[in-house]
Design a protein around this motif. Sequence first.
Motif, short mmCIF file in Angstrom:
data_model
loop_
_atom_site.label_atom_id
_atom_site.label_comp_id
_atom_site.label_asym_id
_atom_site.label_seq_id
_atom_site.Cartn_x
_atom_site.Cartn_y
_atom_site.Cartn_z
N THR A 57 -5.81 0.42 -3.54
CA THR A 57 -7.22 0.38 -3.17
C THR A 57 -7.90 1.73 -3.30
OG1 THR A 57 -6.72 -1.41 -1.63
CG2 THR A 57 -8.84 -0.28 -1.35
N GLU A 97 2.77 6.93 5.05
CA GLU A 97 2.42 7.19 6.44
C GLU A 97 3.55 6.74 7.38
OE1 GLU A 97 -1.27 5.24 7.19
OE2 GLU A 97 -2.33 6.33 5.60
N GLY A 143 -1.64 -2.34 -3.40
CA GLY A 143 -1.61 -1.06 -2.69
C GLY A 143 -2.30 0.06 -3.44
N ASP A 150 0.84 -1.19 0.00
CA ASP A 150 0.00 0.00 0.00
C ASP A 150 0.88 1.25 0.00
OD1 ASP A 150 -1.67 2.20 0.82
OD2 ASP A 150 -3.13 0.74 1.55
N PRO A 163 -2.16 -2.41 13.58
CA PRO A 163 -3.41 -2.01 12.93
C PRO A 163 -4.62 -2.21 13.83
CG PRO A 163 -2.13 -3.51 11.54
CD PRO A 163 -1.51 -3.53 12.90
N SER A 186 -4.44 -9.52 2.63
CA SER A 186 -5.82 -9.99 2.62
C SER A 186 -6.13 -10.80 3.87
CB SER A 186 -6.06 -10.87 1.38
OG SER A 186 -7.30 -11.54 1.48
N LEU A 239 0.26 3.67 2.75
CA LEU A 239 0.76 3.15 4.01
C LEU A 239 2.26 3.37 4.12
CD1 LEU A 239 -0.21 1.74 6.54
CD2 LEU A 239 0.08 -0.45 5.37
N ALA A 255 -8.27 -2.61 9.99
CA ALA A 255 -7.20 -2.12 9.11
C ALA A 255 -6.17 -3.17 8.73
CB ALA A 255 -6.50 -0.94 9.78
N TRP A 256 -6.35 -4.41 9.18
CA TRP A 256 -5.36 -5.44 8.84
C TRP A 256 -5.28 -5.67 7.33
CZ3 TRP A 256 -1.64 -7.38 11.79
CH2 TRP A 256 -1.77 -7.31 13.17
N SER A 257 -6.37 -5.45 6.63
CA SER A 257 -6.38 -5.70 5.18
C SER A 257 -5.42 -4.79 4.43
CB SER A 257 -7.80 -5.56 4.62
OG SER A 257 -8.29 -4.26 4.86
N ARG A 258 -5.01 -3.68 5.04
CA ARG A 258 -4.02 -2.82 4.38
C ARG A 258 -2.66 -3.50 4.34
NH1 ARG A 258 -3.80 3.23 6.34
NH2 ARG A 258 -2.87 3.43 4.25
N TRP A 259 -2.45 -4.47 5.20
CA TRP A 259 -1.17 -5.19 5.27
C TRP A 259 -1.24 -6.53 4.55
CZ3 TRP A 259 3.14 -2.88 7.26
CH2 TRP A 259 2.93 -1.68 7.95
#
Length: 508
Positions: free
Chosen positions: A422, A129, A420, A123, A149, A159, A126, A153-157
Motif C-alpha cells: 500500500t 514492525e 502489503g 504488509d 489494531p 480488507s 507490518l 488499522a484493521w485493513s493492514r491485516w
Amino acid sequence: MTVFILVAGAFTGPHVWRDTAARLTAEGAEVHTVVLTGLGRRPADRGVDVDLETHIADVLAVIDSVIDGAGEPGGEIVLVGHDYGIHPVLGAADRRARSIARIVYLDAGMPQDGVPALAAVPDQLLREEVAERAAGSGDEVAGGELPPPARAAWSRWGSTAGLSEAALDGLTALAAPQPLGTLLQPLRLTGAVAEVPATGVLCTANGPGVEMLQIMVDVGTPALAALADARVTFFELPTGHWPMLSCPDALAEAASGGGHLLTPVGAGRTPAHLRPFLLDVPERPRERTGNTDLYLPDGPGPHPAVVFVHGGPVPAEARPTPRDWPTLTGYARQVAGQGVVGVTLDHRLHAVTDYERAAADVADAVERVRADPRVDGDRVALWFFSGGGPITAEWLRDPPMWLRCLAANYPILAPLPGWGLTGSRFHPVRALPRAGDLPVVLVRAGRESAEIAATVEEFVAEAARRGANLEIIDVPEGRHGFETLDPADGAREAVHRAVGAVLARLKG
C-alpha cells in the motif's frame, strides 16, 4: 453428524463465530469454537508465555474431546482456520490426521513446515514492525504481545470490505493482544496433514478468486501445484477478510463442503495463457537479444516501437517464458505488420516483492530498444498487462517526452489488499496526477475479478477528477486474459481498436 471446530485469526476469539456457528447448528451440525490461550480474555492467561505450540495444544484438546465423546475417531471432524488460525489448525491436524475429515482454509495462506505465521502477514512494513517489537521485548519466541489494531488499522491485516460500521466497532472493542510467540515460532509439520481433504474459501475483495488461482496454477507456480489436487475444492465469497462478520450464512454454506476444482497442468488441456491469440496474425522476423525480442516491420526504419510488458508474478521456472506467450507475440506481430517495432521482454516479477527489480528490468530494456538504430527513440509506447500494471506508476509519475502513449490491458492499477504494498511507489492511481497530457489507453475486461476491477475503477475515477488523457476500450464479455480465453468477435474488435488507438498516438 459433522462436527465443526472453528479457530479464529489474529486478535480475535470465539465471539467472531457467533452467527456462523448458529447457522451451522441450525443445519444439524455440532460446533465448537476454540478459545486460544492469551486471546480469550481469561485473566489466568495474562503473563503466561504463549507460542504457536500453545495454540496447537488448544486445538488438539478440542479435537480429542470430540473424539473421546464419540467413543471412536471422529471421521466427520471439520477444522476451520481463519487467517492466523490456519497455523494451529494445521499443526493439530498433522498430529490427528486420521481423525480429520476436512480442513477449511478461510481466507488463509498455505503455511509450510518451518515457516512462522508472521511470514503470511501481507504488509511488509507490518512484518518489520512486529519483528522490531519482538526484538525489543528481548525474547523472540515468548513473553511479548502485539497490541490489537486501532479501528482504522484493521485493513493492514486484511480488507474490511463488507463490514458494517457496527461490525467494525465490535471487532475493535473485543480484540485482544496477540502473543508474539504465536507469530514467531515456526510451524512444524510431518507431512501427514497433506493427505487431509481441504476447502479454500476465497474472499475476493481481499485476494484472488478461483479463475485467477487457475491461471496461477497454469503458469506453473510451484507452491500452488497442490491446489489442483482432486481433494481440494474452492468457494468464492464476494467480501473482505472477515466473512464470519460480513456474510455468515454464505460462509456456513461454503464451510459445509463442495465447491470448485482446479485443473492440474497437463491434464489434457492447454493452459489459458498458452492458447492461440484471438487474431490470425502473420509471422514476422524476430531478433532475440538478452531478455528482449524485437519483431521487425518491413523497411530499414527507424520505426516507432511498442514495448509489451507482461504481468505476473510469474515463477522463474515457467516455460515458455512470458515473451513467448501467444498474447504478447500476437500483439507484437500485429503492430510489426503496421510499420511499428513490436518488443516483448522477460522481467523478474516472480513475487509481489519483486516490483522494484522488475521495473528496473523494464527500464533497462526500453533504453536498449530506444538505442537500436532501427527504432525511432523519440516515438515509443509502453503497453502493460495484468500484474505488470503497478509498473505503470514509474512512467505516469514523470513521463519522458519520447513516451507517446501508455496502454494497459486488464491491469492491476493499485496494490491489492493482500500484497502489503500500500505504501510503495508502485501505485498508479497515486502517480496519475503527475501524468500530464500523456495519452493512456485502458482496455477493461467486463468479467474481471472484483479485486482487480476495483483498482481499475479507482484509476478511472481519479482520471476523471484530473482530466487525464484517458481512452477506455471495453470488452464487456471479456475475462482477464481475454486474448486467449475469449476469441469472440467483440474481443477481436476491441484488440483492433486498442492497437489502432496506440498506433495513432505513436505515429501522430
